[in-house]
Write a protein that holds these residues in place. Structure first.
Motif, mmCIF file in Angstrom:
data_model
loop_
_atom_site.group_PDB
_atom_site.id
_atom_site.type_symbol
_atom_site.label_atom_id
_atom_site.label_comp_id
_atom_site.label_asym_id
_atom_site.label_seq_id
_atom_site.Cartn_x
_atom_site.Cartn_y
_atom_site.Cartn_z
ATOM 1 N N ASP A 110 8.253 4.535 -5.561
ATOM 2 C CA ASP A 110 8.341 3.107 -5.234
ATOM 3 C C ASP A 110 7.470 2.777 -4.021
ATOM 4 O O ASP A 110 6.761 1.758 -4.013
ATOM 5 C CB ASP A 110 9.793 2.719 -4.956
ATOM 6 C CG ASP A 110 10.633 2.652 -6.221
ATOM 7 O OD1 ASP A 110 10.046 2.582 -7.319
ATOM 8 O OD2 ASP A 110 11.876 2.660 -6.105
ATOM 9 N N ASN A 111 7.535 3.619 -3.005
ATOM 10 C CA ASN A 111 6.704 3.390 -1.821
ATOM 11 C C ASN A 111 5.225 3.436 -2.182
ATOM 12 O O ASN A 111 4.420 2.611 -1.721
ATOM 13 C CB ASN A 111 6.997 4.448 -0.752
ATOM 14 C CG ASN A 111 8.325 4.249 -0.056
ATOM 15 O OD1 ASN A 111 8.970 3.204 -0.208
ATOM 16 N ND2 ASN A 111 8.762 5.250 0.689
ATOM 17 N N ARG B 17 3.733 2.749 -4.906
ATOM 18 C CA ARG B 17 3.279 1.578 -5.666
ATOM 19 C C ARG B 17 2.970 0.385 -4.771
ATOM 20 O O ARG B 17 2.285 -0.546 -5.197
ATOM 21 C CB ARG B 17 4.343 1.209 -6.709
ATOM 22 C CG ARG B 17 4.357 2.173 -7.895
ATOM 23 C CD ARG B 17 5.480 1.889 -8.857
ATOM 24 N NE ARG B 17 5.361 2.736 -10.046
ATOM 25 C CZ ARG B 17 6.385 3.159 -10.772
ATOM 26 N NH1 ARG B 17 7.639 2.796 -10.448
ATOM 27 N NH2 ARG B 17 6.181 3.932 -11.830
ATOM 28 N N ARG B 18 3.465 0.406 -3.535
ATOM 29 C CA ARG B 18 3.179 -0.679 -2.594
ATOM 30 C C ARG B 18 1.917 -0.425 -1.778
ATOM 31 O O ARG B 18 1.511 -1.269 -0.976
ATOM 32 C CB ARG B 18 4.355 -0.851 -1.617
ATOM 33 C CG ARG B 18 5.685 -1.182 -2.279
ATOM 34 C CD ARG B 18 6.726 -1.525 -1.225
ATOM 35 N NE ARG B 18 8.047 -1.634 -1.801
ATOM 36 C CZ ARG B 18 8.969 -0.674 -1.754
ATOM 37 N NH1 ARG B 18 8.693 0.461 -1.129
ATOM 38 N NH2 ARG B 18 10.153 -0.854 -2.296
ATOM 39 N N ILE B 19 1.312 0.737 -1.959
ATOM 40 C CA ILE B 19 0.147 1.132 -1.157
ATOM 41 C C ILE B 19 -1.102 1.069 -2.023
ATOM 42 O O ILE B 19 -1.272 1.849 -2.963
ATOM 43 C CB ILE B 19 0.348 2.557 -0.589
ATOM 44 C CG1 ILE B 19 1.620 2.612 0.259
ATOM 45 C CG2 ILE B 19 -0.869 2.975 0.236
ATOM 46 C CD1 ILE B 19 2.022 4.019 0.673
ATOM 47 N N GLU B 20 -1.989 0.130 -1.707
ATOM 48 C CA GLU B 20 -3.151 -0.106 -2.562
ATOM 49 C C GLU B 20 -4.011 1.145 -2.710
ATOM 50 O O GLU B 20 -4.503 1.461 -3.795
ATOM 51 C CB GLU B 20 -4.006 -1.241 -1.992
ATOM 52 C CG GLU B 20 -5.167 -1.622 -2.896
ATOM 53 C CD GLU B 20 -6.042 -2.720 -2.315
ATOM 54 O OE1 GLU B 20 -6.934 -3.190 -3.032
ATOM 55 O OE2 GLU B 20 -5.830 -3.084 -1.138
ATOM 56 N N SER C 30 -3.192 3.478 -5.569
ATOM 57 C CA SER C 30 -3.255 2.939 -6.936
ATOM 58 C C SER C 30 -4.702 2.871 -7.398
ATOM 59 O O SER C 30 -5.144 1.895 -7.998
ATOM 60 C CB SER C 30 -2.621 1.545 -6.987
ATOM 61 O OG SER C 30 -1.266 1.597 -6.608
ATOM 62 N N ARG D 167 2.860 5.248 5.646
ATOM 63 C CA ARG D 167 3.378 4.215 4.742
ATOM 64 C C ARG D 167 4.101 4.833 3.552
ATOM 65 O O ARG D 167 5.115 4.309 3.097
ATOM 66 C CB ARG D 167 2.231 3.315 4.275
ATOM 67 C CG ARG D 167 1.775 2.320 5.368
ATOM 68 C CD ARG D 167 0.695 1.392 4.852
ATOM 69 N NE ARG D 167 -0.580 2.082 4.765
ATOM 70 C CZ ARG D 167 -1.549 1.750 3.940
ATOM 71 N NH1 ARG D 167 -1.390 0.772 3.063
ATOM 72 N NH2 ARG D 167 -2.686 2.413 3.935
ATOM 73 N N ARG E 273 6.967 0.758 7.538
ATOM 74 C CA ARG E 273 6.505 -0.583 7.159
ATOM 75 C C ARG E 273 5.610 -1.215 8.221
ATOM 76 O O ARG E 273 4.962 -2.239 7.979
ATOM 77 C CB ARG E 273 7.714 -1.502 6.910
ATOM 78 C CG ARG E 273 8.645 -1.022 5.782
ATOM 79 C CD ARG E 273 7.998 -1.263 4.425
ATOM 80 N NE ARG E 273 8.918 -0.953 3.342
ATOM 81 C CZ ARG E 273 8.943 0.188 2.672
ATOM 82 N NH1 ARG E 273 8.080 1.139 2.980
ATOM 83 N NH2 ARG E 273 9.815 0.404 1.700
#
Length: 433
Positions: free
Chosen positions: A44-45, A47-50, A53, A150, A155
Protein backbone atom coordinates in the motif's frame (compact mmCIF):
# COMPACT_ATOMS: atom_id res chain seq x y z
CA UNK A 1 8.52 11.49 -13.15
CA UNK A 2 7.41 9.97 -16.43
CA UNK A 3 9.36 10.95 -19.52
CA UNK A 4 12.95 10.88 -20.71
CA UNK A 5 15.79 9.92 -18.41
CA UNK A 6 18.27 12.70 -17.84
CA UNK A 7 21.53 11.90 -19.72
CA UNK A 8 23.37 11.36 -16.41
CA UNK A 9 20.74 8.85 -15.27
CA UNK A 10 20.69 7.21 -18.70
CA UNK A 11 24.46 6.77 -18.44
CA UNK A 12 23.98 4.98 -15.13
CA UNK A 13 21.27 2.78 -16.69
CA UNK A 14 23.39 1.86 -19.71
CA UNK A 15 26.48 1.25 -17.57
CA UNK A 16 24.55 -1.32 -15.50
CA UNK A 17 24.85 -3.74 -18.43
CA UNK A 18 28.64 -3.65 -18.01
CA UNK A 19 28.97 -3.13 -14.26
CA UNK A 20 25.99 -4.25 -12.11
CA UNK A 21 25.08 -1.24 -9.98
CA UNK A 22 21.76 -1.90 -8.22
CA UNK A 23 21.60 -0.29 -4.78
CA UNK A 24 20.83 -2.36 -1.68
CA UNK A 25 19.57 -0.41 1.33
CA UNK A 26 19.29 -2.42 4.55
CA UNK A 27 17.02 -1.43 7.45
CA UNK A 28 16.90 -3.56 10.61
CA UNK A 29 13.78 -3.38 12.81
CA UNK A 30 13.62 -4.64 16.39
CA UNK A 31 10.49 -6.82 16.15
CA UNK A 32 9.38 -10.44 16.06
CA UNK A 33 6.71 -9.65 13.44
CA UNK A 34 6.68 -11.95 10.43
CA UNK A 35 7.51 -10.74 6.95
CA UNK A 36 4.11 -11.90 5.74
CA UNK A 37 2.29 -9.75 8.30
CA UNK A 38 3.84 -6.49 7.02
CA UNK A 39 3.76 -7.22 3.30
CA UNK A 40 0.31 -5.79 2.51
CA UNK A 41 1.03 -2.53 4.31
CA UNK A 42 4.29 -2.10 2.43
CA UNK A 43 2.54 -2.71 -0.91
CA UNK A 44 0.00 0.00 0.00
CA UNK A 45 2.80 2.41 0.85
CA UNK A 46 4.63 1.62 -2.38
CA UNK A 47 1.57 2.41 -4.46
CA UNK A 48 1.66 5.97 -3.10
CA UNK A 49 5.26 6.48 -4.24
CA UNK A 50 5.56 7.53 -7.87
CA UNK A 51 9.19 6.35 -8.20
CA UNK A 52 8.10 2.80 -7.32
CA UNK A 53 5.45 2.66 -10.03
CA UNK A 54 7.92 2.82 -12.90
CA UNK A 55 9.97 0.84 -15.34
CA UNK A 56 12.50 1.89 -17.98
CA UNK A 57 11.62 1.58 -21.66
CA UNK A 58 14.25 1.71 -24.39
CA UNK A 59 13.61 3.78 -27.49
CA UNK A 60 15.57 4.04 -30.75
CA UNK A 61 18.66 6.09 -29.92
CA UNK A 62 17.97 8.41 -32.84
CA UNK A 63 14.79 9.43 -30.98
CA UNK A 64 16.50 10.25 -27.71
CA UNK A 65 17.04 8.83 -24.24
CA UNK A 66 15.21 5.91 -22.58
CA UNK A 67 11.87 6.66 -20.96
CA UNK A 68 10.36 6.11 -17.55
CA UNK A 69 6.93 4.51 -17.93
CA UNK A 70 4.23 3.34 -15.54
CA UNK A 71 4.46 -0.16 -14.04
CA UNK A 72 1.86 -1.35 -11.51
CA UNK A 73 2.94 -2.25 -7.98
CA UNK A 74 1.87 -5.69 -6.76
CA UNK A 75 2.78 -8.28 -4.13
CA UNK A 76 5.49 -9.64 -6.42
CA UNK A 77 7.63 -6.60 -5.71
CA UNK A 78 8.08 -7.72 -2.09
CA UNK A 79 9.92 -11.00 -1.67
CA UNK A 80 9.57 -12.89 1.60
CA UNK A 81 12.67 -15.01 2.12
CA UNK A 82 12.83 -18.08 4.33
CA UNK A 83 14.27 -17.03 7.67
CA UNK A 84 18.03 -17.67 7.58
CA UNK A 85 18.18 -17.70 11.39
CA UNK A 86 21.22 -15.81 12.63
CA UNK A 87 22.41 -12.34 11.66
CA UNK A 88 25.53 -13.84 10.07
CA UNK A 89 23.40 -16.14 7.88
CA UNK A 90 21.13 -13.21 6.98
CA UNK A 91 24.17 -11.21 5.97
CA UNK A 92 25.27 -14.02 3.65
CA UNK A 93 21.77 -14.16 2.15
CA UNK A 94 21.93 -10.45 1.41
CA UNK A 95 25.26 -10.88 -0.40
CA UNK A 96 23.62 -13.50 -2.63
CA UNK A 97 21.06 -10.92 -3.79
CA UNK A 98 23.76 -9.03 -5.70
CA UNK A 99 23.78 -11.76 -8.34
CA UNK A 100 20.10 -11.09 -9.08
CA UNK A 101 20.10 -7.60 -10.56
CA UNK A 102 16.84 -5.94 -11.53
CA UNK A 103 15.34 -6.25 -14.98
CA UNK A 104 14.70 -2.52 -15.25
CA UNK A 105 12.39 -3.07 -18.22
CA UNK A 106 9.98 -4.65 -15.74
CA UNK A 107 10.58 -2.73 -12.52
CA UNK A 108 13.05 -0.37 -10.87
CA UNK A 109 12.78 -1.95 -7.40
CA UNK A 110 12.23 -4.93 -5.17
CA UNK A 111 12.02 -5.29 -1.40
CA UNK A 112 13.49 -8.34 0.34
CA UNK A 113 12.28 -9.33 3.82
CA UNK A 114 14.06 -11.63 6.29
CA UNK A 115 12.26 -12.26 9.60
CA UNK A 116 13.11 -13.77 12.98
CA UNK A 117 16.79 -12.86 12.70
CA UNK A 118 18.69 -13.58 15.90
CA UNK A 119 21.75 -11.72 17.23
CA UNK A 120 21.24 -8.70 14.97
CA UNK A 121 23.26 -5.67 16.13
CA UNK A 122 21.50 -3.34 18.58
CA UNK A 123 18.39 -5.54 18.76
CA UNK A 124 17.01 -6.89 22.05
CA UNK A 125 15.34 -9.93 20.45
CA UNK A 126 14.37 -11.23 17.02
CA UNK A 127 14.72 -8.72 14.18
CA UNK A 128 13.01 -8.08 10.86
CA UNK A 129 15.50 -7.07 8.16
CA UNK A 130 14.25 -5.24 5.06
CA UNK A 131 16.53 -4.70 2.04
CA UNK A 132 15.36 -2.28 -0.65
CA UNK A 133 16.90 -3.10 -4.04
CA UNK A 134 16.68 -0.02 -6.24
CA UNK A 135 17.85 0.87 -9.73
CA UNK A 136 20.73 3.36 -9.63
CA UNK A 137 19.19 5.11 -12.64
CA UNK A 138 16.38 6.16 -10.29
CA UNK A 139 18.81 8.11 -8.13
CA UNK A 140 21.88 8.06 -5.91
CA UNK A 141 22.08 7.40 -2.19
CA UNK A 142 20.19 10.44 -0.95
CA UNK A 143 17.33 9.85 -3.40
CA UNK A 144 17.23 6.14 -2.55
CA UNK A 145 17.17 6.90 1.18
CA UNK A 146 14.25 9.31 0.73
CA UNK A 147 12.32 6.64 -1.20
CA UNK A 148 13.02 4.11 1.56
CA UNK A 149 11.77 6.45 4.27
CA UNK A 150 8.48 6.90 2.41
CA UNK A 151 8.20 3.15 1.84
CA UNK A 152 8.50 2.61 5.59
CA UNK A 153 5.77 5.13 6.30
CA UNK A 154 7.45 8.53 6.72
CA UNK A 155 4.77 10.89 5.40
CA UNK A 156 7.01 13.94 5.93
CA UNK A 157 9.60 12.84 3.36
CA UNK A 158 9.06 14.57 0.04
CA UNK A 159 9.69 13.30 -3.47
CA UNK A 160 12.95 14.37 -5.08
CA UNK A 161 12.55 17.17 -7.60
CA UNK A 162 14.88 17.96 -10.50
CA UNK A 163 15.30 20.91 -12.85
CA UNK A 164 13.90 20.26 -16.32
CA UNK A 165 16.68 19.63 -18.85
CA UNK A 166 14.74 20.87 -21.84
CA UNK A 167 14.86 19.49 -25.36
CA UNK A 168 18.01 18.98 -27.42
CA UNK A 169 18.87 21.98 -29.59
CA UNK A 170 21.99 22.05 -31.75
CA UNK A 171 22.64 25.76 -31.16
CA UNK A 172 22.36 25.28 -27.39
CA UNK A 173 24.70 22.28 -27.60
CA UNK A 174 27.29 24.38 -29.43
CA UNK A 175 26.90 27.27 -26.97
CA UNK A 176 27.26 25.05 -23.91
CA UNK A 177 30.23 23.20 -25.38
CA UNK A 178 32.03 26.47 -26.13
CA UNK A 179 31.33 27.70 -22.61
CA UNK A 180 32.66 24.46 -21.12
CA UNK A 181 35.89 24.79 -23.14
CA UNK A 182 36.29 28.40 -22.03
CA UNK A 183 35.86 27.50 -18.35
CA UNK A 184 38.16 24.48 -18.71
CA UNK A 185 40.92 26.91 -19.70
CA UNK A 186 40.03 29.04 -16.67
CA UNK A 187 40.24 25.96 -14.43
CA UNK A 188 43.71 25.19 -15.77
CA UNK A 189 44.78 28.78 -15.11
CA UNK A 190 43.28 28.79 -11.61
CA UNK A 191 45.00 25.49 -10.84
CA UNK A 192 48.38 26.81 -12.03
CA UNK A 193 47.98 29.93 -9.87
CA UNK A 194 46.99 27.95 -6.79
CA UNK A 195 43.52 29.47 -6.60
CA UNK A 196 42.01 26.00 -7.05
CA UNK A 197 43.47 22.77 -5.63
CA UNK A 198 45.05 20.51 -8.26
CA UNK A 199 43.38 17.33 -9.45
CA UNK A 200 43.93 14.41 -7.07
CA UNK A 201 46.72 12.05 -8.17
CA UNK A 202 46.06 8.46 -9.20
CA UNK A 203 46.77 5.74 -6.65
CA UNK A 204 48.86 2.68 -7.36
CA UNK A 205 46.96 -0.58 -7.27
CA UNK A 206 46.91 -2.83 -4.19
CA UNK A 207 45.73 -6.41 -3.64
CA UNK A 208 42.12 -5.21 -3.34
CA UNK A 209 42.23 -3.43 -6.71
CA UNK A 210 41.38 -6.48 -8.81
CA UNK A 211 38.38 -7.59 -10.82
CA UNK A 212 35.72 -9.04 -8.50
CA UNK A 213 35.23 -12.78 -8.85
CA UNK A 214 34.27 -15.67 -6.63
CA UNK A 215 32.11 -15.26 -3.53
CA UNK A 216 30.81 -11.80 -2.68
CA UNK A 217 30.69 -11.01 1.05
CA UNK A 218 29.17 -8.23 3.13
CA UNK A 219 30.03 -7.25 6.69
CA UNK A 220 28.67 -4.54 9.00
CA UNK A 221 30.23 -2.72 11.94
CA UNK A 222 27.46 -0.85 13.80
CA UNK A 223 28.50 1.87 16.25
CA UNK A 224 27.30 5.01 18.01
CA UNK A 225 27.74 8.23 16.11
CA UNK A 226 29.79 9.68 18.99
CA UNK A 227 32.54 7.12 18.30
CA UNK A 228 33.17 8.48 14.80
CA UNK A 229 32.71 12.23 15.19
CA UNK A 230 34.40 14.96 17.20
CA UNK A 231 34.62 18.73 17.19
CA UNK A 232 35.41 19.72 13.61
CA UNK A 233 35.47 16.08 12.47
CA UNK A 234 32.42 14.70 10.62
CA UNK A 235 31.19 11.11 10.64
CA UNK A 236 32.40 10.73 7.05
CA UNK A 237 35.90 11.85 8.04
CA UNK A 238 35.91 9.73 11.20
CA UNK A 239 34.80 6.67 9.26
CA UNK A 240 37.40 7.32 6.55
CA UNK A 241 40.06 7.54 9.27
CA UNK A 242 39.00 4.14 10.62
CA UNK A 243 38.98 2.68 7.10
CA UNK A 244 42.47 4.04 6.43
CA UNK A 245 43.69 2.33 9.59
CA UNK A 246 41.92 -0.99 8.89
CA UNK A 247 43.00 -1.18 5.24
CA UNK A 248 46.62 -0.34 6.13
CA UNK A 249 46.64 -3.06 8.78
CA UNK A 250 45.07 -5.54 6.37
CA UNK A 251 47.71 -4.90 3.71
CA UNK A 252 50.51 -5.15 6.29
CA UNK A 253 49.02 -8.36 7.71
CA UNK A 254 49.39 -9.94 4.26
CA UNK A 255 52.96 -8.76 3.92
CA UNK A 256 52.19 -5.95 1.49
CA UNK A 257 53.76 -2.52 1.58
CA UNK A 258 51.25 0.15 2.62
CA UNK A 259 51.41 2.83 -0.09
CA UNK A 260 52.11 6.30 1.28
CA UNK A 261 49.49 7.52 -1.21
CA UNK A 262 46.77 5.10 -0.09
CA UNK A 263 43.46 6.75 -0.99
CA UNK A 264 39.72 6.37 -1.23
CA UNK A 265 37.20 7.26 -3.91
CA UNK A 266 34.62 9.24 -1.96
CA UNK A 267 31.24 10.34 -3.30
CA UNK A 268 30.49 14.06 -3.06
CA UNK A 269 27.15 15.75 -3.63
CA UNK A 270 27.23 18.20 -6.52
CA UNK A 271 26.54 21.85 -5.69
CA UNK A 272 23.69 23.79 -7.27
CA UNK A 273 20.22 22.73 -8.39
CA UNK A 274 19.58 19.01 -8.81
CA UNK A 275 19.44 18.48 -12.58
CA UNK A 276 19.53 14.67 -12.47
CA UNK A 277 18.48 12.06 -9.97
CA UNK A 278 22.15 11.07 -9.76
CA UNK A 279 23.51 14.38 -8.50
CA UNK A 280 27.01 13.50 -7.32
CA UNK A 281 30.58 13.07 -8.43
CA UNK A 282 33.48 10.92 -7.20
CA UNK A 283 36.71 12.35 -5.83
CA UNK A 284 40.04 10.77 -4.94
CA UNK A 285 40.96 11.54 -1.31
CA UNK A 286 44.26 10.77 0.41
CA UNK A 287 43.89 8.59 3.53
CA UNK A 288 47.27 9.67 4.97
CA UNK A 289 48.29 6.25 6.36
CA UNK A 290 51.69 7.59 7.39
CA UNK A 291 50.22 10.05 9.93
CA UNK A 292 50.30 8.05 13.17
CA UNK A 293 48.28 10.47 15.34
CA UNK A 294 44.66 9.70 14.46
CA UNK A 295 43.13 13.14 15.16
CA UNK A 296 45.87 14.65 12.96
CA UNK A 297 45.13 12.05 10.28
CA UNK A 298 41.42 12.89 10.48
CA UNK A 299 42.10 16.61 10.14
CA UNK A 300 44.31 15.93 7.11
CA UNK A 301 41.53 13.87 5.50
CA UNK A 302 39.04 16.65 6.26
CA UNK A 303 41.31 19.21 4.62
CA UNK A 304 41.72 16.95 1.59
CA UNK A 305 37.93 16.57 1.31
CA UNK A 306 37.60 20.34 1.49
CA UNK A 307 40.07 20.68 -1.40
CA UNK A 308 38.13 18.13 -3.48
CA UNK A 309 34.89 20.04 -2.86
CA UNK A 310 36.55 23.34 -3.75
CA UNK A 311 37.67 21.95 -7.10
CA UNK A 312 34.26 20.35 -7.70
CA UNK A 313 32.59 23.72 -7.14
CA UNK A 314 34.63 25.48 -9.84
CA UNK A 315 32.30 26.79 -12.60
CA UNK A 316 34.07 24.55 -15.13
CA UNK A 317 32.56 21.46 -13.52
CA UNK A 318 29.00 22.72 -13.83
CA UNK A 319 29.68 23.85 -17.39
CA UNK A 320 30.85 20.34 -18.29
CA UNK A 321 27.65 18.89 -16.85
CA UNK A 322 25.49 21.36 -18.76
CA UNK A 323 27.27 20.55 -22.00
CA UNK A 324 26.82 16.81 -21.42
CA UNK A 325 23.07 17.38 -21.04
CA UNK A 326 22.91 18.35 -24.68
CA UNK A 327 24.85 15.37 -26.05
CA UNK A 328 22.59 13.26 -28.31
CA UNK A 329 21.69 9.86 -26.86
CA UNK A 330 23.30 7.97 -29.73
CA UNK A 331 26.70 9.59 -29.02
CA UNK A 332 26.59 9.07 -25.26
CA UNK A 333 25.53 5.46 -25.68
CA UNK A 334 28.34 4.90 -28.20
CA UNK A 335 30.86 6.18 -25.66
CA UNK A 336 29.63 3.77 -22.98
CA UNK A 337 29.79 0.86 -25.44
CA UNK A 338 33.52 1.58 -25.89
CA UNK A 339 34.22 1.11 -22.19
CA UNK A 340 36.39 -1.99 -21.71
CA UNK A 341 35.70 -3.63 -18.34
CA UNK A 342 38.71 -5.94 -18.77
CA UNK A 343 41.27 -3.14 -19.10
CA UNK A 344 43.52 -2.71 -16.05
CA UNK A 345 44.60 0.92 -15.54
CA UNK A 346 48.01 1.96 -14.24
CA UNK A 347 46.40 3.85 -11.35
CA UNK A 348 42.98 4.19 -9.72
CA UNK A 349 41.06 7.14 -8.30
CA UNK A 350 41.00 5.38 -4.93
CA UNK A 351 42.05 2.02 -3.53
CA UNK A 352 38.58 1.59 -2.07
CA UNK A 353 35.21 3.35 -2.22
CA UNK A 354 33.63 5.26 0.66
CA UNK A 355 29.99 6.25 0.12
CA UNK A 356 28.46 8.15 3.04
CA UNK A 357 24.76 9.04 3.47
CA UNK A 358 22.81 10.24 6.50
CA UNK A 359 19.38 8.60 6.46
CA UNK A 360 17.60 10.79 8.97
CA UNK A 361 15.95 10.14 12.32
CA UNK A 362 15.48 6.65 13.74
CA UNK A 363 11.70 7.09 13.89
CA UNK A 364 10.85 4.50 11.22
CA UNK A 365 8.74 1.54 12.30
CA UNK A 366 7.79 -1.80 10.73
CA UNK A 367 5.78 -4.59 12.31
CA UNK A 368 5.60 -2.65 15.57
CA UNK A 369 9.39 -2.44 15.83
CA UNK A 370 11.64 0.57 15.56
CA UNK A 371 14.56 0.80 13.16
CA UNK A 372 17.82 0.06 14.97
CA UNK A 373 20.36 0.60 12.20
CA UNK A 374 20.69 0.96 8.43
CA UNK A 375 23.40 -0.10 5.99
CA UNK A 376 24.31 0.11 2.31
CA UNK A 377 26.68 -1.72 0.00
CA UNK A 378 28.36 0.21 -2.86
CA UNK A 379 28.82 -1.90 -5.97
CA UNK A 380 32.08 -3.59 -6.85
CA UNK A 381 33.67 -2.73 -10.20
CA UNK A 382 36.48 -3.97 -12.49
CA UNK A 383 39.41 -2.79 -10.31
CA UNK A 384 37.50 -2.29 -7.07
CA UNK A 385 37.16 -5.48 -5.06
CA UNK A 386 36.49 -3.70 -1.75
CA UNK A 387 33.95 -0.95 -1.06
CA UNK A 388 32.61 0.73 2.07
CA UNK A 389 29.29 2.30 2.95
CA UNK A 390 28.86 4.73 5.84
CA UNK A 391 25.20 5.13 6.73
CA UNK A 392 23.64 6.75 9.76
CA UNK A 393 20.13 6.74 11.17
CA UNK A 394 19.48 8.38 14.50
CA UNK A 395 22.59 7.85 16.64
CA UNK A 396 23.60 4.60 14.92
CA UNK A 397 26.26 4.59 12.19
CA UNK A 398 27.08 1.48 10.17
CA UNK A 399 30.35 0.93 8.35
CA UNK A 400 29.42 -1.63 5.70
CA UNK A 401 31.95 -3.65 3.75
CA UNK A 402 31.40 -5.32 0.37
CA UNK A 403 34.22 -7.50 -0.91
CA UNK A 404 34.90 -10.15 -3.50
CA UNK A 405 36.79 -13.36 -2.86
CA UNK A 406 39.39 -12.41 -5.47
CA UNK A 407 40.30 -9.30 -3.49
CA UNK A 408 39.68 -10.49 0.07
CA UNK A 409 39.22 -14.17 0.85
CA UNK A 410 39.12 -13.52 4.61
CA UNK A 411 36.36 -10.90 5.13
CA UNK A 412 35.97 -11.82 8.81
CA UNK A 413 39.57 -10.78 9.38
CA UNK A 414 38.94 -7.41 7.77
CA UNK A 415 35.73 -6.94 9.77
CA UNK A 416 37.70 -7.52 12.98
CA UNK A 417 40.36 -5.04 11.85
CA UNK A 418 37.72 -2.44 10.99
CA UNK A 419 35.98 -2.87 14.34
CA UNK A 420 39.30 -2.48 16.12
CA UNK A 421 40.10 0.58 14.02
CA UNK A 422 36.82 2.21 15.11
CA UNK A 423 37.79 1.48 18.73
CA UNK A 424 41.12 3.21 18.19
CA UNK A 425 39.52 6.21 16.47
CA UNK A 426 36.89 6.53 19.21
CA UNK A 427 39.59 6.44 21.89
CA UNK A 428 41.70 9.02 20.08
CA UNK A 429 38.72 11.32 19.50
CA UNK A 430 37.64 11.05 23.15
CA UNK A 431 40.85 12.83 24.14
CA UNK A 432 39.79 15.87 22.11
CA UNK A 433 36.73 16.67 24.25
Amino acid sequence: MHGRLHPTDAQTYWMSTKIPNDQFLLYCFDTDATAGSVRAGLVDNARRIEELSLRIADVPLTLGYPRLESAPVDDGHILVHASPGSWNACRDGIAELFARQLDQHETVWRLHLFDHITEAPRCSGPALVAVLQLSHALGEGRVASAVARRLFGDRRERATETVDRGRFRIREFIRRSARAQELERLLASDTDSGAVPPQAPGRRLTRVNVAPSGLTSVRCVVRDRSELAASGISVTVGASTAISLALSRYLALHGDEVPAGLGAEITLAKPGPRRARNHFRNAGVDLFPMIEDLPSRARAIAAELSDRRARAEHPAMEAQSLATEMVPAILLHWGIRQFDVTAVPDTVTGNTVVSSVARGDDDLHLGGGRVRFTAGFPALSPVMGLTHGVHGIGDAVTLSVTSSESAMDDPDVYETLLSGAVDDVAHAFSRLS
